[in-house]
Design a protein around this motif. Structure first.
Motif: not given
Length: 373
Positions: A54, A92, A94, A134-136
């Motif tokens: 992340s 990811e 954050q 996309l993990a945002c």
């Protein structure tokens, strides 16, 4: 004046809101992209062997409007491209969006964020296939960046644009600055010194806090309004505030504003020189300087069809809108809402006259930093 309560940019989506009057700030973000890209590339080179699952990004002084997510979009796009070039699995993301507690986070998260996420998803699919995702994750962080905001060594990259020239409070000791609302050619040396000392305290504290929050080797890119000259009484940055002060003094003479209110009103704004910025970084000690540059932004930012020999109505109106979105909350707090339209009507007339006689350019400082201790 308690800055953290009384000075967010003007919220909402109205005609005079910051969201609709921040073209200048967007242009500056675009102009500084190469330095942001270089900072992120340098950071990636240090973590190539152990890419974290992340990546954590913070935008400090994000305000509310399309620029907030424009800056974040640029940063994430650079990181995605670097991951693909180096064959890394996408991490990811954050993202922390920080501004004062009075910032219009509601509009930011209800109006701008959903459209941004949809656009980002479409971009991923068009570039990397229908199954690409996309993990945002986004978080709002209300609070002053002149204090700690995040856990120790929790951030990888910090961005801040057009925020650090604002002071945490109006400096003490400005009683002799009557008739002015900021540093001016008629300000006594004690006033110039008070402004500088407040900037020193604020910027040093900012650096100390960010030094605790960034991981070792983490990067930070900061852009702020400044001046080229080391002399704080130079005239290169004062046109807008001095014109506004003239308007307010006229309105005192006409009985529209109380003299006592104007005499005790000062803007918490300090545009440093490059030398002053460098001095505080070196003195504080948490960062090394990768890049420190000065650049100008001219009125062509505000014009669709720029002609250097003609001052357009479009440019003058947009410049007024930009300053109003920034200054109106301060003015309303001190003088009341009923005088605002008249203040900026007068300001518009003076600005048009000023633009017809001289070049007005805004001096900007950008600094790219690496955490070293």
């Amino acid at each position: 004046m308690e800055f953290t309560r009384q000075f967010p940019m003007k919220g909402g989506m109205g005609e005079t809101s910051y969201a609709n009057n921040s073209l200048l700030q967007r242009k500056v973000i675009s102009m500084t992209k190469p330095i942001t890209e270089a900072a992120i590339t340098a950071f990636f080179s240090t973590i190539a062997a152990a890419m974290p699952a992340s990546l954590t990004i913070a935008d400090l002084g994000c305000s509310c409007g399309p620029n907030t997510l424009f800056a974040v979009s640029e940063i994430i796009s650079i990181m995605i491209d670097l991951c693909n070039a180096k064959k890394h699995k996408l991490p990811e993301f954050q993202v922390f969006l920080n501004d004062l507690p009075g910032n219009d986070f509601n509009t930011l998260f209800s109006s701008f964020l959903p459209r941004f996420q949809e656009k980002l998803s479409e971009q991923m699919k068009s570039q990397y296939g229908a199954s690409a995702a996309l993990a945002c994750f986004f978080n709002g962080v209300p609070g002053s960046f002149c204090g700690r905001l995040f856990a120790q060594e929790s951030l990888h990259f910090i961005h801040s644009s057009y925020s650090l020239h604002w002071l945490s409070q109006v400096p003490r000791g400005l009683e002799e600055n009557k008739g002015n609302i900021s540093m001016s050619r008629s300000s006594p040396p004690s006033v110039l010194r008070a402004y500088y000392e407040q900037f020193q305290r604020d910027f040093s504290t900012f650096l100390e806090c960010r030094g605790q929050e960034l991981v070792m080797g983490g990067r930070m890119v900061l852009t702020l309004l400044g001046r080229r000259s080391d002399n704080p009484s130079s005239e290169e940055y004062r046109q807008f505030w001095e014109l506004l002060a003239i308007d307010l003094n006229e309105m005192v003479t006409e009985g529209l504003i109380e003299k006592e209110k104007l005499d005790s009103f000062n803007v918490p704004y300090y545009p440093p020189s490059p030398k002053e910025v460098r001095r505080e970084v070196e003195k504080q000690g948490s960062f090394s300087i990768d890049c420190l540059e000065v650049f100008e932004v001219n009125r062509d930012v505000f014009e669709t069809d720029f002609d250097p020999n003609v001052v357009s109505e479009e440019a003058a109106n947009k410049m007024v809108g930009c300053l109003r979105a920034i200054a109106e909350p301060l003015l309303v707090n001190r003088f009341g809402e009923e005088i605002i339209n008249e203040v900026f009507k007068r300001f518009r007339a003076k600005l048009g006259n000023c633009l017809s006689k001289e070049k007005i350019a805004l001096v900007n400082i950008i600094i790219s930093l690496k955490k070293i201790t």
